[in-house]
Design a protein around this motif. Structure first.
Motif, PDB file in Angstrom:
ATOM      1  N   PRO A  97       0.812  -1.228   0.000  1.00 43.57           N
ATOM      2  CA  PRO A  97       0.000   0.000   0.000  1.00 43.57           C
ATOM      3  C   PRO A  97       0.842   1.275   0.000  1.00 43.57           C
ATOM      4  O   PRO A  97       0.519   2.238  -0.697  1.00 43.57           O
ATOM      5  N   LEU A  98       1.949   1.287   0.773  1.00 41.55           N
ATOM      6  CA  LEU A  98       2.783   2.490   0.813  1.00 41.55           C
ATOM      7  C   LEU A  98       3.414   2.759  -0.549  1.00 41.55           C
ATOM      8  O   LEU A  98       3.542   3.918  -0.967  1.00 41.55           O
ATOM      9  N   ALA A  99       3.800   1.700  -1.248  1.00 32.02           N
ATOM     10  CA  ALA A  99       4.377   1.880  -2.582  1.00 32.02           C
ATOM     11  C   ALA A  99       3.370   2.536  -3.516  1.00 32.02           C
ATOM     12  O   ALA A  99       3.726   3.426  -4.302  1.00 32.02           O
ATOM     13  N   ILE A 100       2.129   2.123  -3.430  1.00 27.27           N
ATOM     14  CA  ILE A 100       1.090   2.726  -4.270  1.00 27.27           C
ATOM     15  C   ILE A 100       0.878   4.189  -3.893  1.00 27.27           C
ATOM     16  O   ILE A 100       0.804   5.071  -4.755  1.00 27.27           O
ATOM     17  N   ALA A 101       0.805   4.462  -2.610  1.00 26.17           N
ATOM     18  CA  ALA A 101       0.598   5.846  -2.161  1.00 26.17           C
ATOM     19  C   ALA A 101       1.743   6.740  -2.621  1.00 26.17           C
ATOM     20  O   ALA A 101       1.519   7.868  -3.095  1.00 26.17           O
ATOM     21  N   CYS A 102       2.967   6.254  -2.532  1.00 21.33           N
ATOM     22  CA  CYS A 102       4.125   7.061  -2.938  1.00 21.33           C
ATOM     23  C   CYS A 102       4.167   7.233  -4.451  1.00 21.33           C
ATOM     24  O   CYS A 102       4.512   8.310  -4.951  1.00 21.33           O
ATOM     25  N   ARG A 103       3.823   6.182  -5.181  1.00 20.38           N
ATOM     26  CA  ARG A 103       3.840   6.261  -6.643  1.00 20.38           C
ATOM     27  C   ARG A 103       2.865   7.320  -7.140  1.00 20.38           C
ATOM     28  O   ARG A 103       3.133   8.020  -8.120  1.00 20.38           O
ATOM     29  N   TYR A 104       1.738   7.469  -6.480  1.00 18.99           N
ATOM     30  CA  TYR A 104       0.739   8.452  -6.903  1.00 18.99           C
ATOM     31  C   TYR A 104       0.846   9.773  -6.141  1.00 18.99           C
ATOM     32  O   TYR A 104       0.045  10.687  -6.377  1.00 18.99           O
ATOM     33  N   GLY A 105       1.822   9.885  -5.247  1.00 19.10           N
ATOM     34  CA  GLY A 105       1.990  11.130  -4.498  1.00 19.10           C
ATOM     35  C   GLY A 105       0.857  11.402  -3.533  1.00 19.10           C
ATOM     36  O   GLY A 105       0.568  12.566  -3.228  1.00 19.10           O
ATOM     37  N   ASN A 106       0.221  10.355  -3.021  1.00 20.57           N
ATOM     38  CA  ASN A 106      -0.918  10.494  -2.121  1.00 20.57           C
ATOM     39  C   ASN A 106      -0.430  10.720  -0.689  1.00 20.57           C
ATOM     40  O   ASN A 106      -0.217   9.765   0.076  1.00 20.57           O
ATOM     41  N   LEU A 107      -0.267  11.983  -0.334  1.00 18.15           N
ATOM     42  CA  LEU A 107       0.315  12.337   0.961  1.00 18.15           C
ATOM     43  C   LEU A 107      -0.525  11.840   2.126  1.00 18.15           C
ATOM     44  O   LEU A 107       0.005  11.278   3.089  1.00 18.15           O
ATOM     45  N   ASN A 108      -1.843  12.045   2.086  1.00 17.37           N
ATOM     46  CA  ASN A 108      -2.691  11.660   3.214  1.00 17.37           C
ATOM     47  C   ASN A 108      -2.639  10.162   3.460  1.00 17.37           C
ATOM     48  O   ASN A 108      -2.537   9.707   4.607  1.00 17.37           O
ATOM     49  N   ALA A 109      -2.703   9.391   2.381  1.00 22.35           N
ATOM     50  CA  ALA A 109      -2.664   7.935   2.525  1.00 22.35           C
ATOM     51  C   ALA A 109      -1.301   7.492   3.040  1.00 22.35           C
ATOM     52  O   ALA A 109      -1.197   6.649   3.941  1.00 22.35           O
ATOM     53  N   ALA A 110      -0.240   8.040   2.478  1.00 22.91           N
ATOM     54  CA  ALA A 110       1.102   7.639   2.886  1.00 22.91           C
ATOM     55  C   ALA A 110       1.363   7.998   4.341  1.00 22.91           C
ATOM     56  O   ALA A 110       1.942   7.203   5.094  1.00 22.91           O
ATOM     57  N   THR A 111       0.928   9.197   4.744  1.00 24.81           N
ATOM     58  CA  THR A 111       1.129   9.611   6.132  1.00 24.81           C
ATOM     59  C   THR A 111       0.390   8.692   7.083  1.00 24.81           C
ATOM     60  O   THR A 111       0.922   8.295   8.134  1.00 24.81           O
TER      61      THR A 111
END
Length: 496
Positions: A97-111
């Motif tokens: 999941p973190l890889a997906i969040a980082c790939r799309y620049g999804n700050l809220n999800a990654a945080t």
């Protein structure tokens, strides 16, 4: 040279399933993951409340948590992890999941994932880090969050590239700044010689390049590739030359304003020389010629030449290095004008002349611009820039400027030898009209060939005789009362 990786986290990347059991197509689809995939967050919440297993996955290993990361939904992420979903669950292809969040620049999800324990140091296939993906997408806040949670700033992927390189190549100056502030090594170089700075320059990212210069990069440093390929830069290439060859003329001027030497020729060439093949690339397999680089900025190539000379570039700079093979134009001693003539680039030649170029300055072989324009130095006729019409226009202009039509270089070659190399019969006719005397040019060169024999094929490389050029030479010889030779003269020894 390999460029910066452009990795997309698709679900077909090789990897290993870390947390989900093996499945078969016959098994029941995963309703929780399907709800998250379609952003049915109310249904997702109800399924969690009904104690549906949160680790259920779709056939490729995608779980509801992966989809929540994709759609940047921190609330769903928190609920799923609280219900027992492993925060670093991987798909069948190793995607978390973190890889997906980082790939799309999804700050809220990654945080949310990081705060719930996701590993900031994890890597995807090819040893790419989460920080690299965040750097490439350009989210500076996400980069900071990853670093705050332990991401390694100078980690390297399989090809030795770093997050700073990814950010610089993509032109994200703010991310470059964050990484440098957190200890990124901006001097790290690949075997190709590329550093983060050179990636930024090659792509024309002036702001990113400026950040790196501000951090301490030497604007006059040069590349030192440890490996060679068609795409590798020449040893000694500077950022200025790289910018010119990439068509980023506005950036090139900015580099000069920051101290870059406009006469640097440690690569073998200076910027004004390189401009000739940037404007007129070799043809290769394309009869129309390869396209010049797309470049960037608002400064055109001719304006760049004027601005560069105004900043100290020597319009008559002669190269101190070069090849000595007579089968091509010898570079040592060559001026920008010689190269412009060789590529039949009349607008560039006219600009150089306006700036003070010497029309008679020759290379170490004695090749003058008019000889180069005619074709002396050509190896394979149809692989060099310049059409026959362009060559005619260039020769006419050089003669108008005072170029000597009966020049001869140290290898005994004349303008008609050049026209024979180019296989341009109309150029032969025009040269004779302009005063090229057969008694002068009907002679052996150091290869043991007359222009007629060159046109017949007595020349280096694989060459088909050009009957039209032979006929043009014969017309000129007969008009001068010279009987054309029908045999080859004795060969002279020559090395290529």
């Amino acid at each position: 040279m390999k460029s910066i990786c452009s990795i997309v986290l698709v679900l077909s990347t090789a990897g290993t399933l870390a947390f989900t059991p093996a499945r078969t197509p016959a098994q029941t689809p995963a309703p929780l993951a399907t709800a998250a995939e379609h952003q049915q967050w109310g249904r997702l919440s109800n399924l969690i409340d009904d104690d549906v297993a949160v680790d259920q996955a779709q056939p490729d290993g995608m779980t509801a948590l992966h989809w929540a990361a994709r759609w940047n939904h921190p609330i769903a992420i928190s609920r799923l992890v609280a219900a027992g979903q492993p925060v670093d669950a991987a798909t069948d292809y190793g995607v978390t999941p973190l890889a997906i969040a980082c790939r799309y620049g999804n700050l809220n999800a990654a945080t949310a994932l990081l705060d719930l324990g996701a590993d900031a140091t994890q890597q995807t296939s090819g040893d790419e880090t989460m920080l690299m993906h965040a750097a490439r997408v350009g989210n500076a806040s996400l980069v900071r969050a990853l670093i705050d949670h332990g991401a390694l700033v100078n980690a390297k992927q399989r090809d030795d590239q770093t997050a700073l390189m990814w950010a610089a190549e993509a032109g994200h100056a703010d991310v470059v700044g964050v990484l440098i502030d957190n200890g990124a090594d901006f001097r790290h170089a690949l075997r190709s010689g590329f550093t983060a700075f050179y990636f930024a320059v090659r792509q024309g990212h002036a702001d990113a390049a400026a950040k790196l210069l501000d951090a301490g990069v030497d604007v006059n440093d040069r590349m030192n590739p440890q490996s060679r390929s068609e795409r590798s830069p020449r040893k000694g290439t500077t950022a200025l030359l790289l910018a010119v060859e990439s068509g980023h003329f506005e950036l090139a001027l900015q580099l000069v304003d920051r101290g870059a030497d406009p006469n640097d020729q440690r690569s073998g060439f200076a910027p004004l020389h390189a401009l000739s093949w940037v404007r007129r690339p070799s043809r290769g397999d394309n009869a129309a010629g390869d396209p010049p680089p797309q470049g960037s900025g608002t400064v055109g190539s001719l304006q760049f030449a004027r601005e560069l000379v105004a900043r100290g570039a020597d319009v008559n700079l002669q190269l101190t290095q070069g090849n000595y093979r007579k089968a091509k134009l010898t570079e040592k001693g060559a001026t920008p004008m010689l190269f412009a003539a060789f590529t039949s680039d009349l607008p560039y030649a006219q600009t150089l002349k306006e700036l003070g170029a010497d029309i008679q300055l020759a290379n170490v072989d004695g090749t003058t611009p008019i000889l180069a324009a005619a074709g002396v130095g050509i190896f394979v006729a149809d692989e060099y820039p310049g059409t026959e019409d362009q060559t005619l226009a260039m020769i006419d202009q050089i003669v108008e400027w005072g170029g000597r039509i009966n020049d001869t270089d140290q290898h005994g070659e004349t303008v008609v030898h050049g026209a024979a190399y180019r296989s341009f019969p109309r150029v032969v006719d025009r040269l004779v009209e302009l005063g090229a005397k057969p008694e002068h040019w009907y002679r052996d060169n150091s290869l043991g060939s007359t222009p007629r024999q060159l046109a017949q094929g007595k020349r280096p490389g694989s060459f088909k005789p050009n009957k039209a050029t032979v006929a043009a030479i014969d017309r000129a010889l007969k008009a001068a009362g010279i009987e054309p030779e029908e045999w080859e003269r004795p060969k002279k020894t020559s090395q290529y």
